[in-house]
Design a protein around this motif. Sequence first.
Motif, PDB file in Angstrom:
ATOM      1  N   PRO A 202      96.456  17.229  40.136  1.00 26.77           N
ATOM      2  CA  PRO A 202      94.851  17.690  40.705  1.00 26.77           C
ATOM      3  C   PRO A 202      95.000  17.775  42.142  1.00 26.77           C
ATOM      4  N   VAL A 203      94.084  18.399  42.585  1.00 23.07           N
ATOM      5  CA  VAL A 203      93.777  18.702  44.073  1.00 23.07           C
ATOM      6  C   VAL A 203      92.453  17.985  44.351  1.00 23.07           C
ATOM      7  N   LEU A 204      92.649  17.103  45.287  1.00 23.90           N
ATOM      8  CA  LEU A 204      91.477  16.191  46.040  1.00 23.90           C
ATOM      9  C   LEU A 204      90.685  16.950  47.297  1.00 23.90           C
ATOM     10  N   ASP A 205      89.840  16.183  47.729  1.00 23.55           N
ATOM     11  CA  ASP A 205      89.130  16.843  49.044  1.00 23.55           C
ATOM     12  C   ASP A 205      90.583  16.647  49.948  1.00 23.55           C
ATOM     13  N   SER A 206      91.114  15.786  50.022  1.00 22.00           N
ATOM     14  CA  SER A 206      92.199  15.557  50.977  1.00 22.00           C
ATOM     15  C   SER A 206      93.661  16.209  50.757  1.00 22.00           C
ATOM     16  N   THR A 224     100.019  24.089  49.253  1.00 23.39           N
ATOM     17  CA  THR A 224      99.267  25.074  50.472  1.00 23.39           C
ATOM     18  C   THR A 224      98.696  23.957  51.178  1.00 23.39           C
ATOM     19  N   ALA A 225      99.331  23.460  52.105  1.00 18.21           N
ATOM     20  CA  ALA A 225      98.797  22.176  52.660  1.00 18.21           C
ATOM     21  C   ALA A 225      97.669  22.716  53.732  1.00 18.21           C
ATOM     22  N   THR A 231      90.614  26.288  46.457  1.00 15.64           N
ATOM     23  CA  THR A 231      89.692  25.504  46.758  1.00 15.64           C
ATOM     24  C   THR A 231      89.194  25.267  48.313  1.00 15.64           C
ATOM     25  N   GLY A 232      90.608  25.640  49.091  1.00 12.21           N
ATOM     26  CA  GLY A 232      90.144  25.617  50.544  1.00 12.21           C
ATOM     27  C   GLY A 232      90.374  24.409  51.350  1.00 12.21           C
ATOM     28  N   ALA A 233      90.587  23.457  50.695  1.00 12.40           N
ATOM     29  CA  ALA A 233      91.092  21.963  50.911  1.00 12.40           C
ATOM     30  C   ALA A 233      91.957  21.899  52.071  1.00 12.40           C
TER      31      ALA A 233
END
Length: 446
Positions: A202-206, A224-225, A231-233
């Motif tokens: 999962p991808v979080l806001d951070s 994709t740091a 998501t653009g995070a």
Amino acid sequence: MHQQLESGIRERIRQGLLRSDTVMPSTRALATDLGLSRGVVVEAYQQLVAEGYLVSRTGGYTQVAPAAAGISLPDKVKPTPSGPPRIDFKYSHPDVSQFPRAAWLRSIRKVLNETPHRSFAYLDGRGSEELRSALADYLNRVRGTAAQPQDMLICNGFAQGSRLLLQVLAAAGFRRLAVEDPSDNELREVAAAAGLESVGVPVLDSGLDVEALERSGADVVLVTAAHQFPTGAVTSAETRAALVAWAAKRDALIIEDDYDAEYRYDREPIGAMQGLAPERVVYAGTASKTLAPGLRLGWLILPTRLVEPMSIAKVVDDRGSPVLDQLTFADFVARGEFDRHLRRMRPRYRRLRDALVGRLAERLPDLQPIGVSAGLHVMAWLPADLSEEAVTTAALDRGLGIYGLKPYWVGKPGAEGLVFGYGGLTEPAVVEGIDLLADTIASLRR
């Protein structure tokens, strides 16, 4: 005999195998090739001219008639292909109309006039030394990498670079690739072909959920740091440090896809992770979003232990990328033209993003964009009363190409949303496209 010849030529014209204005062999040459008398060929040609399949031209040669080429047989009805959407928010389409032709031409001329002959011979698998040096200087200055020219490899875009890398890693004993969930689905297919299992994290806001990564059993992870897709995070400093610690603890590898980091509109982009741990991170970059995808220019910064096997894999795959393109791009970067092009494109893309976000706020306020002000796409979650399939299908009927999140989920599809790629559009097209979407959704809700 002449009827058989007529039938054979007529059939090939109908099937499109002999195209409009194709010059037919002379009667003498065709008769010799087929072992026929010339009179048989002359009679066949005359009959086909009379029927309108062939035309005789001044000078004594015969061509396929334009009106006859491509005629279909009655029992072979060709389907009418539907055209592309009139306004298309498809992601990964930069504005190729802004390609810096004049500056690129100056670099080509310089390369052709000044490059030693030996530079056009076979290269080693890493690619042109001139380009590797120019890119190392640029990436160390702009992206905060710790690149050395000898540790870089030039490839035909991220597609080839990632494919070769996963093949090399599989041969070295790596078994499980962790990918962001959601994320671009192409690499998962490449991983499967290389013999690697893919698992979603999962991808979080951070950024990537590192605790879930530790539970996944993966030994290589793709991130994709700088600007997570879709998501653009942005990966936080704490998450970056945790990722590097995970890689060191498990003797694992991080693949950093830095696909559009040059386009950050509200502040300076965060530097690449590769600078934190050069021996744990493979950095991947490309000219596809910054210049044009058709150039097929990409690059990898590799840990030292991967340089030789990757170089061998590249040579086996295609003997090396075209040297003229590499030398041209090297000069383009070294003379500062790459920097100038990016400075010119950033405000252009920012205006497009602002127009899109502003129009969404006016016409569709319940589609809230998420992520930072960066890149060539915007993502928005859909309200609970709308489905991706219904919206995208109804929009396409109005000539609008809009795309959902479903293909990007790794496991079970999560929340539904839309991804708006705006790089290849104009501001009026962006506004009109959002208006069409608003009308579509209003119609669905009614």
